[in-house]
Scaffold this active site. Structure first.
Site, short mmCIF file in Angstrom:
data_model
loop_
_atom_site.label_atom_id
_atom_site.label_comp_id
_atom_site.label_asym_id
_atom_site.label_seq_id
_atom_site.Cartn_x
_atom_site.Cartn_y
_atom_site.Cartn_z
N ASP A 1 10.88 -16.81 31.02
CA ASP A 1 10.76 -16.13 29.72
C ASP A 1 9.62 -16.79 28.94
O ASP A 1 9.47 -18.02 28.99
CB ASP A 1 12.08 -16.27 28.95
CG ASP A 1 12.18 -15.27 27.82
OD1 ASP A 1 11.30 -15.29 26.92
OD2 ASP A 1 13.11 -14.46 27.83
N LEU A 2 8.84 -15.99 28.24
CA LEU A 2 7.73 -16.54 27.47
C LEU A 2 8.20 -17.43 26.32
O LEU A 2 7.40 -18.15 25.71
CB LEU A 2 6.81 -15.43 26.94
CG LEU A 2 5.45 -15.39 27.65
CD1 LEU A 2 5.61 -15.00 29.10
CD2 LEU A 2 4.48 -14.47 26.95
N SER B 1 -6.59 -7.71 22.73
CA SER B 1 -6.50 -6.29 22.34
C SER B 1 -7.54 -5.92 21.29
O SER B 1 -7.94 -6.74 20.47
CB SER B 1 -5.10 -6.08 21.74
OG SER B 1 -5.05 -4.89 21.01
N GLY C 1 5.05 3.16 27.68
CA GLY C 1 6.35 3.21 27.01
C GLY C 1 6.46 4.47 26.15
O GLY C 1 5.47 4.93 25.58
N GLU C 2 7.66 5.04 26.07
CA GLU C 2 7.84 6.32 25.37
C GLU C 2 7.61 6.24 23.87
O GLU C 2 7.46 7.25 23.20
CB GLU C 2 9.26 6.85 25.62
CG GLU C 2 9.46 7.32 27.05
CD GLU C 2 10.91 7.65 27.36
OE1 GLU C 2 11.73 7.70 26.42
OE2 GLU C 2 11.21 7.87 28.55
N GLU D 1 -6.81 -4.35 18.84
CA GLU D 1 -6.11 -4.53 17.55
C GLU D 1 -6.57 -5.82 16.86
O GLU D 1 -6.36 -5.99 15.66
CB GLU D 1 -4.60 -4.56 17.76
CG GLU D 1 -4.01 -3.22 18.18
CD GLU D 1 -3.91 -2.20 17.04
OE1 GLU D 1 -3.63 -2.62 15.91
OE2 GLU D 1 -4.13 -1.01 17.30
N ASN E 1 -7.22 0.62 23.78
CA ASN E 1 -5.99 1.29 24.21
C ASN E 1 -6.13 1.89 25.61
O ASN E 1 -7.13 2.55 25.89
CB ASN E 1 -5.63 2.43 23.25
CG ASN E 1 -5.23 1.91 21.90
OD1 ASN E 1 -6.00 1.22 21.26
ND2 ASN E 1 -4.04 2.25 21.46
N TYR F 1 1.11 -7.99 15.00
CA TYR F 1 0.73 -7.97 16.42
C TYR F 1 -0.72 -8.40 16.59
O TYR F 1 -1.04 -9.26 17.41
CB TYR F 1 0.94 -6.55 16.98
CG TYR F 1 0.33 -6.34 18.36
CD1 TYR F 1 0.97 -6.79 19.51
CD2 TYR F 1 -0.90 -5.69 18.50
CE1 TYR F 1 0.40 -6.59 20.77
CE2 TYR F 1 -1.47 -5.49 19.75
CZ TYR F 1 -0.83 -5.95 20.89
OH TYR F 1 -1.40 -5.75 22.11
N LEU G 1 0.33 -10.94 30.82
CA LEU G 1 0.41 -9.60 30.24
C LEU G 1 1.66 -9.43 29.37
O LEU G 1 1.79 -8.43 28.68
CB LEU G 1 0.43 -8.55 31.36
CG LEU G 1 -0.66 -8.66 32.42
CD1 LEU G 1 -0.57 -7.49 33.39
CD2 LEU G 1 -2.04 -8.69 31.78
#
Ligand code: NAP
Length: 322
Positions: free
Chosen positions: A59-60, A126, A186-187, A128, A179, A150, A81
């Protein structure tokens, strides 16, 4: 038989992890995917890879678990990732986002430094990070001005990756990826939300789709093209941070228009504006300049915007039709 080149991939159950693992396995790599413990594990993106993909539990949030996996696997490449990767959630859970997306990257870097410093490390940065970006297209020289917890967490992780390269001599690269989408997205992400809703509306399973800002513009590419770039970045002679993008930007409305049209529908008949979905701080437009990556890596995207939308809508139509 010699030792197979080995990659350790955190976030292997995510969109990019699944494409990257698939590509590395196809090229004869040994791939170990890091999976965190979950009460409801549902690794549908990697189910088709079966036993060829090895799994390791870590786990990170837990340095010891990462260190122990890295010492056991002794990878040539580490791809970090894993992240809390959904921007809207980062306002609801800013501390968790910092713990996973920022400090998680620090733990991966520490685990490599302490456990197997000869590994080459890819850190998933990213667009972002650019946020309120200056200029018509962002490149490696564009200053960062993140607009969400984020984005801030990714800036920390990126600077720390650069710092581990400069202060500890690790081979670390920061990919600055715009992007990228696919049928494995993911939905909750807007592109997949649209492709899935369009398919469901076509099939009579839903009537409307609620969207926030329709005029924001992003540079959208295909995830499989971008994971190819990650590996090329680790195969450079010298580590260098690079922007990966298509160089073209489109609005959310453009995406919706094409997705609905692909199914013979008009987006105006089904999309409803929901002000509750607007972000506390929006980024109006992001568009990347990947000319350095084209020059150094010979990388170019193979799937364009229309091809991407078509692929996602067709996959959702097939999935929802079952
Ligand atoms: P994604 O589908 O959301 O996958 C995120 C992955 O991180 C999942 O495998 C998730 O595992 C894992 N994870 C979350 N918290 C963890 C923890 N505490 N410990 C271990 N693993 C954890 O993301 P993606 O789209 O593949 O993106 C891959 C990376 O690139 C992310 O870092 C993302 O922020 C970054 N990025 C993405 C884009 C894009 O457009 N897709 C653009 C730029 C950068 P579970 O399955 O257990 O939840």
């Amino acid at each position: 038989m010699g030792r197979r080149p080995t990659a350790l991939v955190t976030g292997v159950t995510g969109q990019d992890g699944s494409f990257l693992a698939e590509q590395l396995l196809a090229d004869g790599w040994r791939v170990v995917g890091v999976q965190r413990r979950s009460a409801s594990p549902n690794p549908w993106r990697i189910a088709h890879l079966g036993d060829r993909l090895e799994r390791a539990s870590a786990d990170l949030l837990d340095l010891g678990s990462l260190l122990s996996v890295i010492q056991q696997v002794r990878p040539d490449h580490v791809y970090n990732l894993a992240a809390q990767s959904f921007v809207p959630t980062s306002w609801e859970q800013p501390l968790l986002t910092g713990e996973v997306t920022a400090l998680g990257a620090a733990r991966v870097l520490e685990a490599v430094r302490l456990g197997w410093p000869q590994a080459r490390v890819y850190q998933a940065g990213s667009s972002e990070m650019f946020g309120l970006a200056r200029g018509s297209a962002q490149n490696e020289q564009t200053p960062f001005h993140p607009r969400s917890p984020y984005g801030v967490a990714k800036v920390y992780a990126h600077h720390l990756a650069v710092n581990y390269r400069e202060s500890h001599g690790l081979f670390v690269v920061g990919g600055i990826l715009f992007n990228h989408e696919s049928e494995r997205r993911g939905e909750e992400f807007v592109t997949r939300k649209i492709s899935r809703a369009a398919a469901r509306i076509k099939l009579g399973l839903q009537q409307h789709l609620q969207l926030g800002a329709m005029d924001v513009r992003r540079d959208w590419g295909f995830a499989g093209d971008y994971t190819r770039a990650m590996r090329l970045m680790l195969e450079q002679d010298e580590p260098q941070d690079l922007v990966i993008a298509t160089g073209q930007d489109w609005s959310v409305q453009d995406f919706a228009e094409r997705a609905f049209a692909e199914l013979g529908l008009r987006w105006q008949d089904h999309v409803r504006h929901d002000p509750g979905l607007l972000r506390p701080a929006e980024i109006q437009r992001l568009c990347g300049d990947a000319s350095e990556a084209r020059r150094r890596l010979g990388w170019a995207p193979e799937i364009d915007f229309d091809g991407l939308v078509r692929r996602m809508v067709r996959a959702d139509l097939a999935r929802e039709g079952r």
